[in-house]
Design an enzyme around this catalytic site. Sequence first.
Site, short mmCIF file in Angstrom:
data_model
loop_
_atom_site.label_atom_id
_atom_site.label_comp_id
_atom_site.label_asym_id
_atom_site.label_seq_id
_atom_site.Cartn_x
_atom_site.Cartn_y
_atom_site.Cartn_z
N LYS A 188 2.70 -5.36 11.04
CA LYS A 188 3.85 -4.87 10.28
C LYS A 188 4.01 -3.35 10.41
O LYS A 188 3.03 -2.63 10.59
CB LYS A 188 3.74 -5.27 8.81
CG LYS A 188 2.70 -4.52 8.03
CD LYS A 188 2.89 -4.70 6.52
CE LYS A 188 2.02 -3.70 5.79
NZ LYS A 188 2.54 -3.20 4.57
N LYS A 220 -9.92 -1.85 1.29
CA LYS A 220 -9.85 -0.40 1.10
C LYS A 220 -11.23 0.23 0.88
O LYS A 220 -11.42 1.41 1.13
CB LYS A 220 -8.92 -0.05 -0.08
CG LYS A 220 -7.47 -0.39 0.24
CD LYS A 220 -6.49 0.43 -0.55
CE LYS A 220 -5.08 0.15 -0.07
NZ LYS A 220 -4.05 0.83 -0.83
N LYS A 275 3.27 2.87 7.12
CA LYS A 275 3.22 4.34 7.12
C LYS A 275 1.83 4.86 7.47
O LYS A 275 1.68 5.99 7.87
CB LYS A 275 3.66 4.90 5.77
CG LYS A 275 2.77 4.46 4.63
CD LYS A 275 3.23 5.02 3.32
CE LYS A 275 2.48 4.42 2.17
NZ LYS A 275 2.75 3.01 1.93
P1 ATP Z 1 0.47 0.93 4.13
O1 ATP Z 1 0.69 0.11 5.36
O2 ATP Z 1 0.05 2.33 4.41
O3 ATP Z 1 -0.34 0.25 3.07
P2 ATP Z 1 3.16 0.33 3.64
O4 ATP Z 1 4.08 1.10 4.49
O5 ATP Z 1 2.82 -1.05 4.01
O6 ATP Z 1 1.87 1.15 3.46
P3 ATP Z 1 3.25 -0.15 0.79
O7 ATP Z 1 3.23 1.05 -0.09
O8 ATP Z 1 2.01 -0.98 0.91
O9 ATP Z 1 3.79 0.32 2.21
O10 ATP Z 1 4.40 -1.11 0.40
C1 ATP Z 1 5.51 -0.76 -0.37
C2 ATP Z 1 6.41 -1.97 -0.37
O11 ATP Z 1 7.06 -2.11 0.89
C3 ATP Z 1 5.69 -3.28 -0.61
O12 ATP Z 1 6.45 -4.07 -1.47
C4 ATP Z 1 5.58 -3.90 0.76
O13 ATP Z 1 5.54 -5.32 0.71
C5 ATP Z 1 6.84 -3.41 1.44
N1 ATP Z 1 6.63 -3.25 2.87
C6 ATP Z 1 5.74 -2.44 3.46
N2 ATP Z 1 5.79 -2.53 4.79
C7 ATP Z 1 6.75 -3.43 5.07
C8 ATP Z 1 7.28 -3.97 6.29
N3 ATP Z 1 6.85 -3.58 7.47
N4 ATP Z 1 8.27 -4.89 6.22
C9 ATP Z 1 8.74 -5.28 5.01
N5 ATP Z 1 8.27 -4.82 3.83
C10 ATP Z 1 7.30 -3.91 3.84
#
Ligand code: ATP
Length: 328
Positions: free
Chosen positions: A194, A112, A197
């Site tokens: 993955k 980050k 958002k």
């Molecule tokens: P970013 O990619 O912008 O960091 P994100 O969508 O990955 O955001 P986070 O806020 O990092 O979301 O994660 C929130 C929770 O959702 C965490 O526990 C993470 O492991 C889970 N998570 C995020 N993306 C996925 C995914 N594609 N599949 C399964 N679990 C997910």
Amino acid sequence: MPRILTALQPSGILHIGNLFGAIEPMVKLQVDDNENLLFIVDYHAITVPQEPAELRRNILFATATYLAAGIDPEKTILFQQSRVSEHTELAWILNCLVHMGELERMTQYKDKARGKGESVSVGLFDYPVLMAADILLYDTNVVPVGEDQKQHVELARDLAERFNSRFGETFVVPQPQIRKEGARIMGLDDPEKKMSKSASSEKNYISLMDDEKAVLKKIKAAVTDSGSTISYEQTRPGLANLLTIYSLVTGKPTDQIVNEYEGEGYGDFKVGLAGAVSAYLAPIQEKINGYLQDEPKLLAILETGAARAQAIAAKKMELVRQKIGVKL
Ligand code: ATP
Ligand code: LTN
């Protein structure tokens, strides 16, 4: 009773990856032999710039979503991190035990901070210490997190052991519980990465608030391959991801879905999947909207949760103050 604790950032968009990978597993952990805590880490969120009105909306939206997905505030202590000031207080004390080098090694920080140069916030650097405080305050036994958070839970373990050996038994040493790879939903436009958002295109994810039209449009645009039959194979990551989603929203095993679509092409399969996703999301969306229209109720739930959490946290902080010698 094992105490299970996890937390999520109040980010604007929640997608089906968050739902299947993080929220629903927490709903399943609400069994009678566990004591659960789930909170919204608003003070972690401000380690990167947030617009105040939007942050407020996101905290309420996250609360509404957890409730709509099945978090029962009777069974799970659901609260907002900033309402329990013991979190930041303990973070300060742990700051005096953690080493610069330990935080400099954190992968999330390195990722980050990249490109930000000298202007990176101290909060972003210190993020894992606040997370350690979140965990240690509650004598947590198990911390369910994604793989990316494992290093942070390990720091919490190290800090618990360091504090205990210096000041005497005070903190429980927590165990991370890492979710299996299967719970990873991949991006619709890029099935090698993955679903996220922060992806550059909205076509990457299905937001929990997407309507039927948006869901259909995004699934139709989802990357597959040049084949024409439906089968579940690792060599066909786009299709495998869509089949995983299909299975999660219908509860049917993937081979059953494959059988149902025998002899049919991607077109019918995608229309069927979009319908199943929308049908799965519809009642959740209705509940989210219901909660959002009743803000006083949301605030009351968070208030009760904060009071329950604080009762535990305040007691722990008293012990910590006593151990380090500031309590007279
Ligand atoms: P970013 O990619 O912008 O960091 P994100 O969508 O990955 O955001 P986070 O806020 O990092 O979301 O994660 C929130 C929770 O959702 C965490 O526990 C993470 O492991 C889970 N998570 C995020 N993306 C996925 C995914 N594609 N599949 C399964 N679990 C997910
Ligand atoms: N850093 C975590 C959120 C988080 C957390 C916690 C998770 C903050 N404090 C305590 C488990 C326990 C994340 O971004 N997913």
